[in-house]
Design an enzyme around this catalytic site. Sequence first.
Site, short mmCIF file in Angstrom:
data_model
loop_
_atom_site.label_atom_id
_atom_site.label_comp_id
_atom_site.label_asym_id
_atom_site.label_seq_id
_atom_site.Cartn_x
_atom_site.Cartn_y
_atom_site.Cartn_z
CG HIS A 72 -2.12 -0.86 1.08
ND1 HIS A 72 -3.26 -0.67 1.80
CD2 HIS A 72 -2.36 -1.90 0.25
CE1 HIS A 72 -4.17 -1.57 1.44
NE2 HIS A 72 -3.63 -2.33 0.50
CE1 TYR A 200 -5.66 4.37 8.32
CE2 TYR A 200 -6.34 4.38 10.61
CZ TYR A 200 -5.52 3.92 9.61
OH TYR A 200 -4.54 3.00 9.91
N PRO A 292 -4.80 1.09 18.34
CG PRO A 292 -6.56 -0.31 17.75
CD PRO A 292 -6.02 0.47 18.89
CE LYS A 296 3.84 3.79 13.22
NZ LYS A 296 3.59 3.13 11.93
CE1 TYR A 384 -1.62 4.36 9.11
CE2 TYR A 384 -0.37 3.08 7.51
CZ TYR A 384 -1.49 3.25 8.29
OH TYR A 384 -2.49 2.32 8.25
C1 LIG Z 1 -7.73 -7.38 20.24
C2 LIG Z 1 -6.47 -6.78 19.68
C3 LIG Z 1 -6.48 -6.16 18.41
C4 LIG Z 1 -5.31 -5.58 17.88
N1 LIG Z 1 -5.34 -4.98 16.66
C5 LIG Z 1 -4.21 -4.40 16.18
C6 LIG Z 1 -4.19 -3.74 14.94
O1 LIG Z 1 -5.19 -3.67 14.24
N2 LIG Z 1 -3.02 -3.17 14.53
C7 LIG Z 1 -1.87 -3.24 15.28
O2 LIG Z 1 -0.81 -2.76 14.89
N3 LIG Z 1 -1.86 -3.87 16.45
C8 LIG Z 1 -3.00 -4.44 16.91
N4 LIG Z 1 -2.97 -5.06 18.10
C9 LIG Z 1 -1.72 -5.10 18.79
C10 LIG Z 1 -0.82 -6.22 18.26
O3 LIG Z 1 -1.58 -7.35 17.99
C11 LIG Z 1 0.23 -6.45 19.34
O4 LIG Z 1 0.99 -5.28 19.45
C12 LIG Z 1 1.12 -7.64 19.05
O5 LIG Z 1 0.40 -8.84 19.11
C13 LIG Z 1 2.25 -7.68 20.08
O6 LIG Z 1 2.90 -8.90 20.00
P1 LIG Z 1 3.57 -9.55 21.30
O7 LIG Z 1 4.19 -10.80 20.81
O8 LIG Z 1 4.41 -8.54 21.98
O9 LIG Z 1 2.36 -9.85 22.29
P2 LIG Z 1 1.17 -10.89 22.12
O10 LIG Z 1 0.73 -10.96 20.72
O11 LIG Z 1 0.16 -10.51 23.16
O12 LIG Z 1 1.81 -12.29 22.48
C14 LIG Z 1 2.13 -12.64 23.80
C15 LIG Z 1 2.12 -14.15 23.94
O13 LIG Z 1 2.52 -14.49 25.26
C16 LIG Z 1 1.65 -15.51 25.75
N5 LIG Z 1 1.65 -15.45 27.22
C17 LIG Z 1 1.01 -14.56 28.01
N6 LIG Z 1 1.24 -14.81 29.30
C18 LIG Z 1 2.04 -15.90 29.35
C19 LIG Z 1 2.62 -16.65 30.39
N7 LIG Z 1 2.41 -16.32 31.67
N8 LIG Z 1 3.39 -17.71 30.08
C20 LIG Z 1 3.62 -18.04 28.78
N9 LIG Z 1 3.08 -17.37 27.74
C21 LIG Z 1 2.31 -16.31 28.01
C22 LIG Z 1 0.31 -15.21 25.11
O14 LIG Z 1 -0.53 -16.35 25.08
C23 LIG Z 1 0.74 -14.75 23.73
O15 LIG Z 1 0.82 -15.83 22.81
C24 LIG Z 1 -4.12 -5.62 18.63
C25 LIG Z 1 -4.11 -6.24 19.89
C26 LIG Z 1 -5.26 -6.80 20.42
C27 LIG Z 1 -5.22 -7.45 21.79
#
Ligand SMILES: Cc1cc2nc3c(=O)[nH]c(=O)nc-3n(C[C@H](O)[C@H](O)[C@H](O)COP(=O)(O)OP(=O)(O)OC[C@H]3O[C@@H](n4cnc5c(N)ncnc54)[C@H](O)[C@@H]3O)c2cc1C
Length: 389
Positions: A72, A200, A292, A296, A384
Amino acid sequence: MRTQVVIVGAGPSGLLLGQLLSVHGIANVILEQRSPEYVLDRIRAGVIEKWAADLLDDAGAGARMHREGLVHQGIEISFDGRRHRVDFDALVGKSVIVYGQAEITRDLMEARAAVGAETYYEIADVSLQLDQPGRSSVRYGRHGRVQEIQCDFIAGCDGFHGISRKSIPEHVLNCYERVYPFGWLGILVDQPPVSPELIYVNHERGFALCSMRSPTRSRLYLQCRLDDHIEDWPDARFYEELSRRLDPHAVGALHRGASIEKSIAPLRSFVAEPMRYGNLFLAGDAAHIVPPTGAKGLNLAASDVYYLWQALLEYYRERSAAGLEAYSSQALRRVWKAERFSWWMTSILHCFPESSGFDQKMQRAELEYLLSSRAAMTALAENYVGLPY
Ligand SMILES: Cc1cc2nc3c(=O)[nH]c(=O)nc-3n(C[C@H](O)[C@H](O)[C@H](O)COP(=O)(O)OP(=O)(O)OC[C@H]3O[C@@H](n4cnc5c(N)ncnc54)[C@H](O)[C@@H]3O)c2cc1C
């Protein structure tokens, strides 16, 4: 059992860090509390900065993203019923890739399996032993038995609700937070997108976003109340409300298919500082959350992983801890800039229930200035597509 790095969490941060370490010969084990199917089922982010895409390539997991992802070169902002394009290519010469988080997760899981690195899923009761300098270990329950891994370092990649950040003594952490007085109601639908680029929408009834995951799968959002429930939003009501917020041309292009997923996400800005405590390093949502609106969250997780990966490489290759010492401050500098951008995008596009007449005039002035000024649009585009690492 012993390894070099234990990674808690198999979300995008944990899997990407694990893969980058594995392909560079650093031993690591990932501990995840959920099953692989559960992890893959989470519908979340979809817009990938070029920097994050480059990291996936470094991890050897970018091939399908380049084949199937949608490049995009801009977004559209709908304001006063008219659409205005922000042309990333013309303004900053860069683009983003639309490719779902679930697909990235799948690609990273497959790449990890191909190099034979260990991930233990469905483990319970993870606890971090952080008190002895130079020696760390992680205990967890697996198959009904308590097990322990000794390691040099722990990467806390376990998201906002994980245990890593909570294992840091409270007096060490400074937490900064803003909770927004609304949420996003999102649906996923197997229908073509309303438009080739994301729209948006600023509207007096509330924000809306027309996004997509592929040429045949749309992701549509509405600003909703925090006390709304998805049962209150059958598809017909969702489409009726979305149509009120879109311009007539977009309404004409809206395909009203049955939703295959529907959820409400609250919006929050959050940062915990520092992102290091002894041998524990936080990365991704474990340390920070953005609303969101600026796309980011996932991209910020990727930049943390980049800094941490580089610091660990430097430690194992050159026996220098300089990168590890600098990790928290380096990562936080980029985190705060992305927090600012996400907060700003949220503030100009949503209806704030408590806003005064003055606040509303300011929001209008901000949008009118943005959409009439090449300099202001360049600043939006630069943020962005993602600030450099
Ligand atoms: C509902 C939702 C919608 C979103 N939509 C967007 C979007 O449209 N655009 C965007 O940029 N970002 C979005 N985000 C944010 C984006 O998805 C996150 O920033 C991204 O997933 C971060 O990745 P992470 O690996 O740091 O954390 P997570 O994806 O949260 O992964 C963490 C992992 O750790 C595991 N875990 C947790 N606790 C424990 C434990 N005690 N022991 C072992 N494992 C554990 C969890 O099960 C999970 O698999 C959204 C987030 C949510 C919650």
